[in-house]
Design a protein around this motif. Structure first.
Motif, PDB file in Angstrom:
ATOM      1  N   SER A  15      10.449  23.809  38.904  1.00 44.46           N
ATOM      2  CA  SER A  15       8.962  23.029  39.439  1.00 44.46           C
ATOM      3  C   SER A  15       7.727  23.443  38.225  1.00 44.46           C
ATOM      4  N   ALA A  16       6.939  22.206  38.101  1.00 47.21           N
ATOM      5  CA  ALA A  16       6.498  22.517  37.342  1.00 47.21           C
ATOM      6  C   ALA A  16       5.262  22.912  37.140  1.00 47.21           C
ATOM      7  N   ASP A  17       4.714  24.454  36.872  1.00 47.10           N
ATOM      8  CA  ASP A  17       2.675  24.855  36.461  1.00 47.10           C
ATOM      9  C   ASP A  17       2.012  23.635  37.246  1.00 47.10           C
ATOM     10  N   VAL A  18       2.020  22.592  36.590  1.00 50.55           N
ATOM     11  CA  VAL A  18       0.850  21.806  36.681  1.00 50.55           C
ATOM     12  C   VAL A  18       0.703  20.667  37.890  1.00 50.55           C
ATOM     13  N   ASP A  19       1.611  21.242  38.320  1.00 50.09           N
ATOM     14  CA  ASP A  19       2.092  20.350  40.312  1.00 50.09           C
ATOM     15  C   ASP A  19       0.876  21.767  41.023  1.00 50.09           C
ATOM     16  N   ASN A  20       0.635  22.989  40.637  1.00 51.02           N
ATOM     17  CA  ASN A  20       1.198  23.610  41.532  1.00 51.02           C
ATOM     18  C   ASN A  20      -1.275  23.835  40.530  1.00 51.02           C
TER      19      ASN A  20
ATOM     20  N   PHE B  92       4.244  28.434  45.091  1.00 53.12           N
ATOM     21  CA  PHE B  92       4.275  29.906  44.804  1.00 53.12           C
ATOM     22  C   PHE B  92       5.505  30.449  44.118  1.00 53.12           C
ATOM     23  N   ASP B  93       6.174  30.206  44.971  1.00 55.61           N
ATOM     24  CA  ASP B  93       7.464  31.157  43.956  1.00 55.61           C
ATOM     25  C   ASP B  93       8.869  29.781  43.315  1.00 55.61           C
ATOM     26  N   HIS B  94       7.579  28.399  42.340  1.00 57.07           N
ATOM     27  CA  HIS B  94       8.243  27.437  42.109  1.00 57.07           C
ATOM     28  C   HIS B  94       9.850  27.508  41.945  1.00 57.07           C
ATOM     29  N   ASP B  95       9.948  27.225  43.019  1.00 61.42           N
ATOM     30  CA  ASP B  95      11.643  27.256  43.952  1.00 61.42           C
ATOM     31  C   ASP B  95      11.738  25.499  44.199  1.00 61.42           C
ATOM     32  N   GLY B  96      10.806  24.317  44.061  1.00 64.28           N
ATOM     33  CA  GLY B  96      10.557  23.274  43.585  1.00 64.28           C
ATOM     34  C   GLY B  96      10.498  22.924  45.539  1.00 64.28           C
ATOM     35  N   VAL B  97      10.182  24.205  45.958  1.00 66.79           N
ATOM     36  CA  VAL B  97      10.068  23.201  47.652  1.00 66.79           C
ATOM     37  C   VAL B  97       8.789  24.024  47.975  1.00 66.79           C
ATOM     38  N   ALA B  98       8.139  23.472  48.603  1.00 67.18           N
ATOM     39  CA  ALA B  98       6.559  24.111  48.835  1.00 67.18           C
ATOM     40  C   ALA B  98       5.871  25.567  50.036  1.00 67.18           C
TER      41      ALA B  98
ATOM     42  N   ASP C 256      20.101  51.123  54.062  1.00 64.00           N
ATOM     43  CA  ASP C 256      19.545  51.553  54.374  1.00 64.00           C
ATOM     44  C   ASP C 256      19.105  51.706  56.242  1.00 64.00           C
ATOM     45  N   GLY C 257      19.342  50.310  57.049  1.00 63.08           N
ATOM     46  CA  GLY C 257      18.961  49.761  58.243  1.00 63.08           C
ATOM     47  C   GLY C 257      17.630  49.849  58.686  1.00 63.08           C
ATOM     48  N   VAL C 258      16.809  49.572  57.192  1.00 62.90           N
ATOM     49  CA  VAL C 258      15.346  49.309  57.700  1.00 62.90           C
ATOM     50  C   VAL C 258      15.573  47.656  57.190  1.00 62.90           C
ATOM     51  N   ASP C 259      14.650  46.619  57.645  1.00 64.14           N
ATOM     52  CA  ASP C 259      15.312  45.796  57.026  1.00 64.14           C
ATOM     53  C   ASP C 259      14.259  44.815  55.821  1.00 64.14           C
ATOM     54  N   ASN C 260      13.668  45.270  55.453  1.00 62.34           N
ATOM     55  CA  ASN C 260      12.402  44.849  53.835  1.00 62.34           C
ATOM     56  C   ASN C 260      12.905  43.677  53.032  1.00 62.34           C
ATOM     57  N   THR C 261      13.557  42.669  54.134  1.00 60.17           N
ATOM     58  CA  THR C 261      13.992  41.968  52.775  1.00 60.17           C
ATOM     59  C   THR C 261      12.827  40.895  52.289  1.00 60.17           C
ATOM     60  N   ASP C 262      11.313  41.131  52.837  1.00 59.28           N
ATOM     61  CA  ASP C 262       9.891  40.582  53.062  1.00 59.28           C
ATOM     62  C   ASP C 262       8.604  40.928  52.665  1.00 59.28           C
ATOM     63  N   PRO C 263       8.808  42.513  52.916  1.00 61.77           N
ATOM     64  CA  PRO C 263       7.603  43.495  52.972  1.00 61.77           C
ATOM     65  C   PRO C 263       6.065  43.120  53.186  1.00 61.77           C
ATOM     66  N   LEU C 264       6.255  41.850  51.723  1.00 62.20           N
ATOM     67  CA  LEU C 264       4.869  41.234  51.725  1.00 62.20           C
ATOM     68  C   LEU C 264       4.769  40.263  52.778  1.00 62.20           C
ATOM     69  N   ALA C 265       5.792  39.519  53.113  1.00 67.89           N
ATOM     70  CA  ALA C 265       5.354  38.343  54.183  1.00 67.89           C
ATOM     71  C   ALA C 265       5.070  37.379  53.990  1.00 67.89           C
ATOM     72  N   ASP C 266       5.605  37.092  52.252  1.00 65.15           N
ATOM     73  CA  ASP C 266       4.904  36.284  51.339  1.00 65.15           C
ATOM     74  C   ASP C 266       5.969  35.015  51.127  1.00 65.15           C
ATOM     75  N   GLY C 267       6.884  35.256  51.527  1.00 62.70           N
ATOM     76  CA  GLY C 267       7.927  34.130  51.459  1.00 62.70           C
ATOM     77  C   GLY C 267       8.681  34.455  50.447  1.00 62.70           C
ATOM     78  N   ASN C 268       8.621  35.609  49.774  1.00 64.61           N
ATOM     79  CA  ASN C 268       9.716  35.723  48.142  1.00 64.61           C
ATOM     80  C   ASN C 268      10.342  36.563  48.366  1.00 64.61           C
ATOM     81  N   THR C 269      11.626  36.438  48.071  1.00 60.23           N
ATOM     82  CA  THR C 269      12.525  37.808  48.543  1.00 60.23           C
ATOM     83  C   THR C 269      13.237  38.404  47.895  1.00 60.23           C
ATOM     84  N   THR C 270      12.812  37.673  46.378  1.00 61.15           N
ATOM     85  CA  THR C 270      13.905  37.199  45.732  1.00 61.15           C
ATOM     86  C   THR C 270      13.126  38.201  43.700  1.00 61.15           C
ATOM     87  N   LYS C 271      12.691  37.197  44.089  1.00 56.46           N
ATOM     88  CA  LYS C 271      11.706  37.132  42.535  1.00 56.46           C
ATOM     89  C   LYS C 271      11.106  38.887  41.879  1.00 56.46           C
ATOM     90  N   VAL C 272      11.230  39.066  41.179  1.00 56.33           N
ATOM     91  CA  VAL C 272      10.521  40.215  40.779  1.00 56.33           C
ATOM     92  C   VAL C 272       8.993  39.253  40.178  1.00 56.33           C
TER      93      VAL C 272
END
Lengths: 119, 624
Positions: free
Chosen positions: B266-271, B381-387, B511-527
């Protein structure tokens, strides 16, 4: 410091000298700072969190300058009403660091000469 | 309207002047005194003139100038005309005129011209952080020094000089048949012309910072009308003020470079809303202000007085619009209102002088909405090629509420007690409460100030003053609750600070806690910055102290009629434990005057100023 001297009945002299020195510095204390940890991801936080990334803040923040201003002047009364006056000022600015405003070193001489009349 | 006010003022002046002249005609003979000088001034500079000639004595450029001076007083009976004029150069002038016509009409006019070399930031210090980026593709903060060297060199070569002219006029009229009322009128015109440096940064935090010259062509016109009336024990002041500010210069433009970065397909310029475009910035809006101020004071027996005041002001600020970039939904004129009430009482009880005061004011700033022409939803936002569609909708139009909107209450109590013939003790307390309309984000600040001061004289030649002030500030501005980690149940405490670990943003299946997306921003893999550094901000964001102590001391010793020594010191301690902030200031000084003979006066002074600041900070890193 300044001085005002009535040299004679007709001659008054004045002089002043001002010196100003200023410096600013910045010190990091990385040792007291807790570090972030990172697990996986596209970047490792620890790699960003090093002295090497930010150490230039120290040197870029060492600001220092000196200013000198010397003024000499005098007034000579030809008569009770008619006189002449003269004043000269020499300003010097020396900046030892130039990270923010560049090289601001400079010198200026300004002067004033006039004849006057009291009525 | 403004022209009619000027003509009214001029007509009033002429009529009064004629009346006063008639009254004077039969009085004493005219008398003129004063002096004039006819001279030349000159300046010659080497290297950079920005500091050695910062306030343009004589002129900005090297050369000589005609430098006449006049100091004159003309008296004719009850008429007094005073004129004073000093011209050191075309941009270094002062002219004053005063007229007193039998105390019926008074006028004071003043014109000042001043030239100022403005600061010129070379942007080099912006490379202090992250200049050795681990990506290796660019410094993380860069300027046109690398992106556009020609523009950078051209901008460095600019001289930023602004010439300020201010013309002030004040007139008073007392009609003999109504001598308890003084009518007042004033006019002030200020212009600023020249060029200043305007710095802007790009859309993506501070990736690209660019400086350009900004033309300055400002004009402020201010007119006042009012009166002071004395009616027995009551004194009333009223003033109406109207002020217009206009900026007629063009705006500088900023080059929004097109980012060539491609991330995960995903190109920055597209965003980006603005890429490869040159847009105006640093626009100064025109504004208008109208205010009414009324003060009343009652002087009662036994050194007692009560005074009150009311101020109401309306301010309109007209913003620029650019249909291709942004437009205001409900018009581009934003309005603010200011309303203030104040009450003060003072009295003397024996050797105690007591005063009490209260004040409340409200600033009602504008609420408005801006439509950003190119803003769209569902950015990648997360540059994975999908809006992205989760938590990824930007408001458009965007609603804004002014941070200046607030209700402020102030209260003060002062007591001055005469302990001995030459010794007084002063105790004071002040309270201020600022309730901001945007309290959720900006907080509400309460300040209590305690003061004690003593003034005494030890014999004929020695006196001393001492004062101490302590301020206790609860929730100093601004943004007290922006740290995402603040009060977070998963926060880790390291030292005194609360931290969230990046690992907290990844799901731990054990840990029994589901925090795969704690910010609820759709980002679960990148830092990224926003899911790693921002969450770790556990401290309040203010840079203001919550406790301030300040002590002042001064003493003057006149050892002999021809010498005097004054020593003084100011010490100030500021701290805020919540953000590990501390600032200490030490300002001692001494001055000495000595006249060894009637012909020689010597003055020497030394001032020292030291300030130490310690605070925690977060140095940003950026990854484009």
């Amino acid at each position: 410091m300044s001085a005002d001297y009535q040299a004679s009945e007709k001659l008054n002299l004045d002089a002043s000298f001002v010196y100003n020195f200023a410096e600013y510095s910045w010190d990091w204390e990385f040792d007291s700072r807790p570090t972030l940890t990172a697990a996986g991801g596209s970047k490792t936080i620890g790699a960003y969190d090093t002295w090497d990334q930010n150490d230039l803040i120290d040197s870029y923040s060492d600001l220092s300058y000196e200013q000198y201003s010397i003024t000499l002047g005098g007034t000579y009364n030809f008569t009770d009403a008619f006189y002449t006056t003269m004043q000269g000022t020499y300003d010097i600015f020396e900046s030892d660091e130039e990270y923010v405003y560049g090289d601001e070193d400079g010198k200026a001489f300004s002067g004033y000469f006039a004849v006057g009349y009291k009525f | 309207m403004k022209h009619s006010q000027l003509w009214l003022l001029a007509l009033l002046s002429i009529l009064t002047f004629m009346t006063a002249s008639t009254v004077m005609a039969s009085e004493d003979a005219a008398h003129v005194s004063g002096s004039w000088e006819l001279g030349m001034s000159g300046i010659n500079t080497d290297d950079n003139a920005a500091r050695v000639n910062e306030y343009g004595s004589v002129r900005a450029e090297d050369g000589i100038a005609l430098a006449p001076k006049l100091d004159m007083e003309f008296k004719n009976g009850g008429f007094v005309l005073e004129a004073k004029s000093e011209t050191m150069g075309p941009r270094d002038q002062m002219h004053e005129i005063g007229i007193d016509a039998a105390r019926i009409f008074k006028y004071e006019g003043e014109l000042n011209v001043l030239e100022h070399h403005k600061d010129h930031d070379n942007l080099e210090h912006l490379g202090a952080t992250m200049q050795g980026d681990i990506d290796g593709d660019q410094p993380r903060v860069f300027t046109n020094a690398t992106k556009n060297p020609e523009q950078y060199a051209w901008e460095l070569d600019q001289d930023y000089i602004v010439t300020r002219r201010e013309w002030k006029n004040e007139a008073e009229l007392v009609i003999p048949q109504l001598s308890n009322i003084t009518f007042k009128a004033g006019a002030r015109i200020e212009t600023r012309e020249g060029m200043e440096q305007a710095i802007a940064l790009s859309k993506c935090s501070a990736c690209h910072i660019e400086a350009n010259p900004k033309e300055i062509d400002e004009r402020t016109e201010e007119y006042t009308l009012g009166f002071t009336g004395k009616f027995g024990l009551l004194t009333v002041d009223y003033e109406y003020l109207t002020r217009d500010f206009d900026e007629d210069a063009g705006e500088p433009t900023y080059n929004y470079w097109s980012s060539g970065k491609v991330r995960t397909g995903s190109a920055d310029v597209d965003n980006l809303n603005y890429a490869g475009e040159e847009l105006e910035y640093n626009k100064t809006p025109d504004s208008e202000k109208d205010s009414h101020m009324i003060k009343a004071r009652v002087d009662l027996p036994r050194n007692t007085s009560i005074s009150a005041s009311y101020v109401k002001a309306d301010i309109d600020s007209t913003k620029e619009e650019d249909a291709d970039v942004y437009t205001f939904v409900d018009g581009n004129t934003l309005s603010s209102e200011f309303e203030s009430f104040a009450l003060k009482g003072a009295t003397r009880i024996g050797d105690l002088r007591l005063s009490i005061r209260g004040n409340t004011y409200e600033i009602d700033g504008p609420e408005y909405s801006v439509n950003f022409t190119n803003r769209v939803d569902n950015v990648d936002f997360d540059h994975d090629g999908v809006a992205d569609t989760v938590n990824n909708t930007l408001d458009n139009p965007q609603h804004y509420e002014a941070a200046e909107s607030r209700d402020v209450t102030e209260f003060g109590l002062d007591g001055v007690y005469r302990l001995a013939h030459y010794t007084t003790l002063r105790l004071g307390y002040e309270y201020e409460e600022i309730d901001r309309v945007e309290e959720e984000h900006l907080g509400s600040t309460e300040t209590s100030t305690y003061k004690v001061a003593a003034n005494t004289r030890f014999g004929k030649g020695l006196n001393a003053n001492f004062s101490y002030e302590y301020q206790d500030i609860d929730e100093p501005f601004k943004g007290a609750h922006v740290g995402i980690a603040q009060d977070h149940p998963d926060a880790t405490i390291i030292g005194d600070l609360a931290y969230l670990m990046t690992a907290d943003y990844k799901d731990d299946p054990t840990d029994g806690v589901d925090n795969t997306d704690p910010l609820a921003d759709g980002n679960t893999t990148k830092v990224y910055y926003w899911n790693s550094v921002y969450p770790s901000r556990g401290l309040e964001s203010t840079s203001e102290p919550d406790a301030v102590q300040e002590a002042k001391f001064s003493t003057t010793w006149a050892a002999a009629p021809n010498m005097a020594l004054t020593a003084y010191a100011r010490v100030r301690f500021e701290e805020n434990d919540a953000v590990k902030y501390e600032q200490n200031t030490y300002v001692p000084g001494v001055s000495f005057w000595f006249a060894p003979s009637n012909k020689l006066n010597l003055t020497m002074a030394y001032n020292f100023n030291k300030q130490e600041t310690e605070n925690r900070m977060c140095v940003g890193w950026y990854h484009g």
